[in-house]
Design an enzyme around this catalytic site. Structure first.
Site, PDB file in Angstrom:
ATOM      1  N   TYR A 233      -3.334  -0.591   9.642  1.00 58.57           N
ATOM      2  CA  TYR A 233      -3.208  -0.962   8.232  1.00 58.57           C
ATOM      3  C   TYR A 233      -1.807  -0.646   7.715  1.00 58.57           C
ATOM      4  CZ  TYR A 233      -4.192  -0.992   3.200  1.00 58.57           C
ATOM      5  OH  TYR A 233      -4.166  -1.245   1.848  1.00 58.57           O
TER       6      TYR A 233
ATOM      7  N   SER B 129       0.847  -1.197   0.000  1.00 60.85           N
ATOM      8  CA  SER B 129       0.000   0.000   0.000  1.00 60.85           C
ATOM      9  C   SER B 129       0.878   1.239   0.000  1.00 60.85           C
ATOM     10  CB  SER B 129      -0.900   0.021   1.241  1.00 60.85           C
ATOM     11  OG  SER B 129      -1.547   1.271   1.376  1.00 60.85           O
TER      12      SER B 129
END
Length: 243
Positions: free
Chosen positions: A152, A138
């Site tokens: 996350y 990400s």
């Protein structure tokens, strides 16, 4: 990629599905895993087969390490080999730092970090020269633009160390390991027409979302002959969010 065999986790939707279909279009036979969406997985297998490749869907929750090892073993048993693995399954935990539970931490790390390690370890036992291991990370590992995403970002950051370690461990065998960091991508998890999308686009240099096909194209390059001298790398595909 003709006669090569790929295993893509989380391949029933979104980025994972786009990767599976793109690898099939490049000539690879493709196995996908899914946690719950059996109907969606069957649709993706249909697209793989429409591209002229063999396809197979397996139920395997990436939080279950044993299921991932079994998926690798079944791939080798039914297709005779495994050349490419793409660790794409993921979740998007979001919320105030003070409210994150240890159960959420454990589950997120299991799906993002542990699963990627287990998949690579299991596949490496069967891979020969030219093998490819690719993780989906990400852009949040480089820039967390707003609060609520600590867990996350942490879980995806672990993939940097994994990728570099795999590159060193497996490089002498001619196997590469790389990481692709998507930015805001138009999927069911984060649709480009959601109320929050305008704010996300504001952080990009190109003022647009990526499509799953954008991510798949980069994965296909790394998985193909063009990626043979790329290893230990992290490539960001984020429309300039981290610029």
């Amino acid at each position: 990629m003709t006669r090569r065999v790929a295993l893509v986790t989380g391949g029933s939707r979104g980025i994972g599905a786009a990767i599976a279909v793109r690898l099939a279009a490049e000539g690879a036979d493709v196995v996908i895993t899914y946690a719950r969406s059996a109907d969606r997985a069957a649709e993706v297998v249909g697209q793989i087969e429409a591209a002229g490749a063999r396809g197979l869907a397996m139920a395997a929750d990436s939080a279950d390490a044993g299921a991932l090892v079994a998926a690798v073993e079944r791939t080798v048993a039914e297709f005779g080999r495994i050349d490419i693995v793409v660790s794409s399954a993921g979740i998007a935990p979001f919320g105030p730092l003070e409210e994150v539970t240890l159960a959420e931490v454990d589950n997120t790390l299991a799906i993002h970090a542990r699963a990627s390690f287990v998949l690579a370890q299991a596949a490496a036992r069967h891979m020969g020269p030219g093998g490819r291991i690719i993780c989906i990370g990400s852009s949040f590992v480089e820039r967390v633009p707003y609060p609520g995403w600590t867990l996350y970002a942490m879980s995806k950051s672990a993939l940097i160390g994994l990728t570099k370690g795999l590159a060193r461990d497996l490089g002498p065998r001619g196997i590469t390991a790389n990481l692709v960091h998507p930015g805001s991508t138009d999927t069911e998890m984060n649709p480009a027409d959601s109320p929050e999308a305008a704010e996300e686009r504001r952080y990009t240099a190109l003022d647009r979302y990526c499509s799953p096909d954008d991510i798949a194209a980069t994965v296909a390059h790394l998985a193909g002959e063009g990626g043979r001298n790329i290893t230990g790398a992290a490539i960001t595909v984020d429309a300039g969010t981290t610029a």
